[in-house]
Write an enzyme that holds these catalytic residues in place. Structure first.
Site, PDB file in Angstrom:
ATOM      1  CG  ASP A 311       0.098   0.081   2.711  1.00  0.00           C
ATOM      2  OD1 ASP A 311       1.340  -0.480   2.899  1.00  0.00           O
ATOM      3  OD2 ASP A 311      -0.655   0.085   3.668  1.00  0.00           O
ATOM      4  CD  GLN A 312       6.312   1.247  -0.651  1.00  0.00           C
ATOM      5  OE1 GLN A 312       6.745   0.618   0.357  1.00  0.00           O
ATOM      6  NE2 GLN A 312       7.618   1.327  -1.584  1.00  0.00           N
ATOM      7  N   GLY A 338      12.950   7.549 -25.142  1.00  0.00           N
ATOM      8  CA  GLY A 338      13.716   7.131 -26.836  1.00  0.00           C
ATOM      9  C   GLY A 338      14.338   6.022 -26.497  1.00  0.00           C
ATOM     10  CD1 TRP A 340      17.420  -0.171 -32.005  1.00  0.00           C
ATOM     11  CD2 TRP A 340      18.282   0.729 -33.289  1.00  0.00           C
ATOM     12  NE1 TRP A 340      17.437  -0.814 -33.004  1.00  0.00           N
ATOM     13  CE2 TRP A 340      18.547   0.456 -33.926  1.00  0.00           C
ATOM     14  CE3 TRP A 340      19.889   2.025 -33.165  1.00  0.00           C
ATOM     15  CZ2 TRP A 340      18.993   0.274 -35.328  1.00  0.00           C
ATOM     16  CZ3 TRP A 340      20.407   2.709 -34.532  1.00  0.00           C
ATOM     17  CH2 TRP A 340      20.014   0.914 -35.890  1.00  0.00           C
ATOM     18  CB  THR A 341      13.220   0.007 -29.153  1.00  0.00           C
ATOM     19  OG1 THR A 341      14.141  -1.007 -28.922  1.00  0.00           O
ATOM     20  CG2 THR A 341      12.223  -0.515 -29.647  1.00  0.00           C
ATOM     21  CD  GLU A 381      19.909   5.488 -29.933  1.00  0.00           C
ATOM     22  OE1 GLU A 381      20.197   5.040 -31.541  1.00  0.00           O
ATOM     23  OE2 GLU A 381      19.845   5.677 -29.236  1.00  0.00           O
ATOM     24  CE1 TYR A 382      22.548   7.814 -33.565  1.00  0.00           C
ATOM     25  CE2 TYR A 382      21.610   6.168 -35.578  1.00  0.00           C
ATOM     26  CZ  TYR A 382      22.835   6.482 -34.056  1.00  0.00           C
ATOM     27  OH  TYR A 382      23.460   5.477 -33.633  1.00  0.00           O
ATOM     28  CE1 TYR A 449      26.487   4.012 -26.943  1.00  0.00           C
ATOM     29  CE2 TYR A 449      28.602   4.708 -25.635  1.00  0.00           C
ATOM     30  CZ  TYR A 449      26.691   4.492 -26.135  1.00  0.00           C
ATOM     31  OH  TYR A 449      26.782   5.089 -25.747  1.00  0.00           O
ATOM     32  CD1 TRP A 587      25.197   0.161 -22.420  1.00  0.00           C
ATOM     33  CD2 TRP A 587      23.540   1.935 -23.112  1.00  0.00           C
ATOM     34  NE1 TRP A 587      23.417  -0.490 -23.005  1.00  0.00           N
ATOM     35  CE2 TRP A 587      22.482   0.681 -22.851  1.00  0.00           C
ATOM     36  CE3 TRP A 587      22.474   2.922 -22.374  1.00  0.00           C
ATOM     37  CZ2 TRP A 587      21.435   0.963 -22.704  1.00  0.00           C
ATOM     38  CZ3 TRP A 587      21.409   3.160 -22.411  1.00  0.00           C
ATOM     39  CH2 TRP A 587      20.597   2.227 -22.434  1.00  0.00           C
TER      40      TRP A 587
END
Length: 606
Positions: A311-312, A338, A340-341, A381-382, A449, A587
């Site tokens: 219940d918090q 956002g 990639w997906t 992206e992008y 990267y 990442w």
């Protein structure tokens, strides 16, 4: 992040909240090697919370589990977590998820559910046999011991004491857990833990075992800080040290916000990007509501050492981040949208930037979690280029979007963006007005990267995160140095550029040449996706044998990997300082070792 989304694209359906309580796992082993015990942590009259704990009491690994029971008419499961639950009349069946079916000897796990009615389970079966591992049905597990008290606290030790648990057949002993991990089993109601670190926070709980070796629920948690050491995190300097925390990491990776504490990383960073919120219908939206604000964390999983209750007002990762900020007030948290997906939604958002910015502000500043977030990060992206999908909103769209966000959030909020590192002539940096947009952002996380990887299945092998160019590089402009130089040439101040570090490697298989530039036959095997593996795995499974362009590489059998190590990170941090960059980001947290050695390398060298 390009890496996150290639991995997550195949996992999104796993990570979304319950779409239905349908199980696919199948039972495997006979019940005498395991037990299942039931408790009711909460009862609020019109309903209750039930909890099953499965324990492997055998000597071989359990590869899957199925718990079955009967409820009396009028009692039912209404929702469940950490198991797939189905019913046939009054008979209920719970099967493991794809990520929690394996139990090593002496290991245990729990799954829970909310129910309606007042009945208790009967006729319990575990993998077709008795739930207590014997032929005697209905043996109840022991109760929870009392919350431990702490005394005789020194720099390196603490004495713990607790009130006894009860059991219908007698308590045999107690497991003592530190930060959720068992450190001792004792027959008495006290234990002295030694070998601790001065000035360090620990959380202790206790659970009882009965004479049938059933484990009961854990006690309340006792927080202890050893004496000595320092009560303040080390100074972070004026450089940004930012890490991405992924909402889905709490599932298969079992990486919780608390891991930032136990690894020591929380004291060494300045900012966290929480990834990801969705972008859909031109608006900011929740990514995974269960992970974000609903999942109940147990005491051993929680930053505070206290279990969430039904219940918090706020649970999930958001509440854990709130607890983290209370403990480390220097940390700022941004909500990243956002990836990639979900970048396909930015095109519609760019058609009405003001409406998009307003929706983002309303979501980030929702009263339930407004104190958690200090800003917003946009991972598009992008802009005006291709990622998972292609955007044609125009070169000005990114600048317009960032200007609208700054106008909506105001000067006191952080507004940042993760941006391409394609420094090639006519490449992605040239596709949008990053220079103009820089006036509205605090900084850019330049994704230096994923330049090269096994999506080019035949190679050539190349480091995925080169700092500088080198002879034989497959694509000119695909380096950190080229990307930063191009941003500066477009008017982006150096102190608004962060260098990016991947806490993972990319690799090929079928490689015969140790040096970069070799041919391959496909992607190297990875834990979560072919061609990708965490640093914490690669450092021992395929140790680095050389460096090129500031990044390490290794050949192990027919597999070839490139990744950053503490040594190459030190080189990159020194380069970033010499370039006057604003700091570094990475990442993502779960790829690091348990003691945070890559975060340490960033912090110590920046």
């Amino acid at each position: 992040m390009r890496f996150r989304n290639r991995v997550a694209a195949g996992l999104v359906t796993l990570l979304l909240p319950f779409a239905g309580l349908v199980g696919l796992a199948s039972p495997a082993e006979a019940a005498p090697s395991a037990t299942a015990s039931y408790t009711k942590p909460q009862d609020w009259g019109t309903g209750f919370e039930g909890k099953w704990t499965v324990k492997n009491t055998g000597t071989t690994t359990l590869t899957s589990w199925t718990v079955e029971w009967d409820f009396p008419s009028g009692t039912s499961v209404t929702s469940a977590w950490d198991a797939d639950v189905t019913s046939a009349g009054t008979h209920w069946t719970a099967k493991n998820k794809s990520w929690n079916g394996t139990l090593a000897p002496d290991a245990s796990l729990s799954f829970g559910f909310n129910g309606s009615g007042s009945g208790s389970p009967a006729n319990c079966k575990l993998n077709g046999g008795s739930c207590d591992g014997t032929s005697v049905p209905g043996d109840a597990p022991p109760s929870a011991p009392g919350t431990p008290t702490a005394s005789s606290v020194t720099d390196t030790s603490v004495k713990l004491s607790w009130s006894a648990a009860t059991d219908d057949k007698g308590v045999k002993n107690y497991d003592v857990l530190r930060d959720g991990a068992k450190i001792a089993t004792v027959a008495t109601t006290s234990y002295t833990d030694t070998g601790l670190t001065a000035g360090t926070d620990y959380s202790y709980t206790v659970r009882a075992r009965d004479t049938a070796d059933q484990s009961g629920p854990v006690s309340g948690a006792r927080a202890v800080r050893t004496t000595g050491g320092t009560t303040e995190p080390p100074p972070t300097g004026d450089k940004v040290k930012l890490g991405y925390f992924t909402e889905w990491g709490i599932y298969g990776r079992n990486y919780n916000v608390k891991n930032l504490v136990t690894s020591g990383s929380a004291a060494k960073i300045t900012h966290i990007n929480y990834a990801f919120g969705n972008v859909t219908n031109g608006r900011c939206a929740i990514g995974d509501s269960f992970a974000d604000y609903d999942k109940a964390f147990t005491a051993d999983q929680s930053v505070s050492g206290v279990a969430d209750t039904w219940d918090q007002p706020l649970r999930g990762n958001f509440n854990q981040l709130r607890q983290l900020k209370a403990r480390y007030p220097h940390i700022k948290v941004l909500w990243s949208f956002g990836g990639w997906t979900w970048s396909g939604g930015f095109g519609q958002a760019a058609a009405n930037p003001a409406a998009f910015a307003r929706s983002c502000h309303d979501l980030v500043e929702d009263p339930r979690w407004a104190d958690v977030f200090d800003g917003i990060d946009i991972d598009w992206e992008y802009p005006n280029a291709c990622g998972l999908s292609c955007d044609t909103s125009g070169a000005a769209a990114f600048k317009n979007l960032m200007a609208a966000l700054r106008a909506e959030f105001g000067a006191n909020y952080l507004v940042t963006a993760a941006t391409t590192a394609d420094g090639s002539s006519g490449g992605k940096i040239d596709s949008a007005d990053y220079g103009g947009a820089a006036a509205y952002v605090n900084w850019y996380n330049v994704m230096t990267y994923d330049f090269f990887g096994a999506w080019a299945a035949q190679g050539p092998t190349a480091p995925h995160s080169p700092l500088t160019s080198y002879s034989g590089i497959p694509q000119a402009g695909f380096t950190t140095a080229d990307a930063m130089a191009k941003y500066k040439a477009k008017g982006v101040p150096a102190n608004k550029l962060l260098i990016g570090i991947g806490f993972y490697g990319r690799g090929w298989s079928g490689v015969t040449q140790e040096a970069p530039g070799g041919t391959a036959t496909g992607a190297a095997p990875g834990t979560y996706e072919q061609g990708i593996e965490d640093y914490k795995v690669l450092k021992t499974s395929c140790p680095a044998t050389g460096t090129i362009a500031g990044t390490a590489y290794a050949k192990c059998g027919g597999n070839w990997w490139s990744y950053d190590t503490p040594a190459t990170i030190a080189t990159k941090m020194n380069w970033a300082k010499n370039q006057g960059l604003g700091g570094a980001f990475f990442w993502e947290f779960s790829g690091d070792t348990a003691n945070g050695e890559l975060v340490n390398a960033i912090s110590n060298n920046l």
